[in-house]
Motif scaffolding. Structure first.
Motif, short mmCIF file in Angstrom:
data_model
loop_
_atom_site.label_atom_id
_atom_site.label_comp_id
_atom_site.label_asym_id
_atom_site.label_seq_id
_atom_site.Cartn_x
_atom_site.Cartn_y
_atom_site.Cartn_z
N ALA A 95 0.86 -1.18 0.00
CA ALA A 95 0.00 0.00 0.00
C ALA A 95 0.90 1.24 0.00
N THR A 122 -7.52 2.79 4.32
CA THR A 122 -7.10 1.42 4.62
C THR A 122 -5.58 1.38 4.65
N LYS A 207 -9.45 -4.68 9.32
CA LYS A 207 -9.89 -4.22 7.99
C LYS A 207 -9.43 -5.17 6.88
N TYR A 208 -8.14 -5.53 6.91
CA TYR A 208 -7.61 -6.42 5.87
C TYR A 208 -8.17 -7.82 5.99
N ASN A 211 -11.74 -7.91 4.51
CA ASN A 211 -11.79 -7.92 3.04
C ASN A 211 -11.22 -9.22 2.47
N CYS A 263 -11.12 -2.26 -3.75
CA CYS A 263 -10.75 -2.70 -2.40
C CYS A 263 -10.19 -4.11 -2.35
N LYS A 266 -6.74 -4.77 -4.21
CA LYS A 266 -5.65 -4.01 -3.60
C LYS A 266 -5.36 -4.49 -2.17
N ASP A 267 -6.41 -4.74 -1.41
CA ASP A 267 -6.21 -5.08 0.00
C ASP A 267 -5.68 -6.51 0.18
#
Ligand code: UGA
Length: 436
Positions: A95, A122, A207-208, A211, A263, A266-267
């Motif tokens: 990121a 994020t 968060k990660y 997802n 999201c 990328k995550d």
């Protein structure tokens, strides 16, 4: 309470407008002058259902304003949210935190009161620690607490998700941070939305993990769908059959052409980088990323197969209905439609497409595709029609008209929005995902 939202993109704008609607005094800050000018004129930088009205009413009520001046915008704010982009860094998939750190530095240099600085972007585990260091280095004499508060908003349903969240996650290291955040979310607290207080690194990881888990669930059902096609089973029934088990849950079990958007792709990549850095492999997520990547082109090949195989497809015409990664957005990032269109044009197929919101952004990404003004223009003369995104507009196509204007009666439904028996009765050579 005054709240400053630094970054007026998708997350910042939705969150800012919703906080204002709760009764807070919100200033949205962005260094893009033209974006702020347009917001002053009531023009939204993104397509999100209901956002324009929410912004308009809160601006009219005097609770929501916009500025490019960070120092002025954060003045007297008790909570300063950082909601800037964290794209995948070119080359290595980490990121990119440049914008987050830049904002932290500017906030530190401009701070004129005690405040909680909240990362809503994020960000990988440990980013809050670095933000804290940057703020300390800026030499501010004010009390600052750095908090993590990830967002769980779905594009197209973001306002509902913000106002009626399944949960709010707050990662704080001290009482000052926790108390200010309790006040920020008081309106939701009263609604009995669960608020989970954890430490900052845990919040960043939640968060990660959320997802990556959702991406895994989708990828799992997509592979089950492929197996269903081989063994003659029905993936929608498999989803229902497993989803009724509360431990599994029925959501995010719709098989399709693979996940896209800004999201999940990328995550999941960023989580893999964190795992590598900490020498703690996450092999399931690795597999998910690979399976999803290969699936998108495989969906193009599915359309080619319906056209009689790659060798026979040259010179034939295909209509793509839907281009965005999901309905109710104009977002084309990592949309399966890009790989599908490319696979078809690579094989010499002429492609015409229609999408209710995404065509302007899609056109430069697929220069060989003809963009049409409605679904029927795209279908006209097509040998095969492929439904790529499940916009409501495609759920009730006039099938007689489709048969009349299309050259062939082949339909490839990559979102399972039609019933296979009905479509066959209607005279289509119909194929879909995980159903025979
Ligand atoms: C996702 C998460 O759902 C949000 O909770 C999160 O806050 C957000 O990412 C983020 O990190 O900001 P979003 O990318 O807007 O939201 O879209 P989703 O509705 O989750 O869909 C993502 C992709 O998965 C789409 O391509 C969709 O078509 C696909 N999908 C979803 C399936 O193929 N099957 C499903 O059952 C569900």
């Amino acid at each position: 309470m005054k709240i400053a939202m630094v970054g007026s993109g998708y997350v910042g704008l939705v969150s800012g407008a919703c906080f204002a609607d709760f009764g807070h005094d919100v200033v949205c800050i962005d260094k893009d002058q033209s974006k702020i000018d347009r917001l002053h004129e009531g023009v939204m930088p993104i397509y999100e259902p209901g956002l324009d009205k929410l912004v308009e009413s809160n601006v009219a009520a005097g609770r929501l304003s916009f500025t490019t001046d960070l120092a002025e915008g954060i003045k007297d704010a008790s909570a300063i949210f950082i909601a800037v982009g964290t794209p995948s860094r070119r080359g290595d998939g980490h990121a990119d935190l440049t914008f987050v750190y830049q904002v932290a530095k500017e906030v530190g240099e401009s701070l004129s009161n005690d405040a909680v600085v909240v990362t809503k972007s994020t960000v990988p585990v440990g980013t809050g620690d670095e933000v804290e260091r940057i703020l300390a280095d800026s030499g501010t004499s004010h009390k600052v607490s750095v908090v993590s508060n990830p967002e769980f908003l779905r594009e197209g349903a973001a306002i509902g998700d913000f106002k009626r969240p399944d949960r709010i996650v707050i990662g704080a290291e001290d009482d000052f941070g926790r108390d200010v955040m309790r006040e920020v979310y008081r309106p939701l607290f009263l609604n009995e939305s669960p608020i989970l207080f954890v430490n900052r690194r845990t919040s960043e990881l939640i968060k990660y993990a959320a997802n990556a888990f959702l991406a895994t669930k989708i990828t799992f059902i997509n592979e089950m769908a492929d197996l269903c096609e081989r063994v003659g089973a029905n993936v929608q029934d498999v989803s229902r059959g497993i989803g009724m088990d509360n431990r599994i849950g029925s959501k995010f079990l719709h098989a399709g052409p693979g996940y896209g958007g800004s999201c999940f792709p990328k995550d999941t990549l960023a989580l893999l980088k964190t795992s590598e850095d900490y020498d703690s492999p996450t092999r399931i997520v690795e597999a998910v990323v690979k399976v999803n990547d290969t699936r998108k082109r495989a969906m193009g090949r599915k359309v080619l197969d319906a056209l009689g195989g790659a060798d026979n497809a040259r010179g034939k015409k295909a209509a793509l209905l839907g281009l965005t990664f999901k309905p109710n957005t104009d977002d084309m990032r990592d949309s399966p439609a890009i790989a599908i269109a490319q696979t078809l044009t690579d094989a010499g197929v002429e492609v015409a497409a229609y999408d209710p919101e995404g065509m302007e952004i899609a056109a430069p990404l697929m220069p060989e595709v003809k963009m049409c003004s409605d679904p029927y223009e795209a279908i006209n003369d097509a040998d095969a029609v492929a439904i790529v995104t499940e916009w409501d507009a495609f759920r009730a196509l006039d099938l007689n008209r489709v048969k009349e204007i299309a050259k062939g009666h082949i339909m490839v439904d990559l979102r399972n929005i039609y019933n296979p028996d009905d479509m066959r009765d209607a005279g289509f050579e119909y194929s879909s995902i995980g159903r025979v």
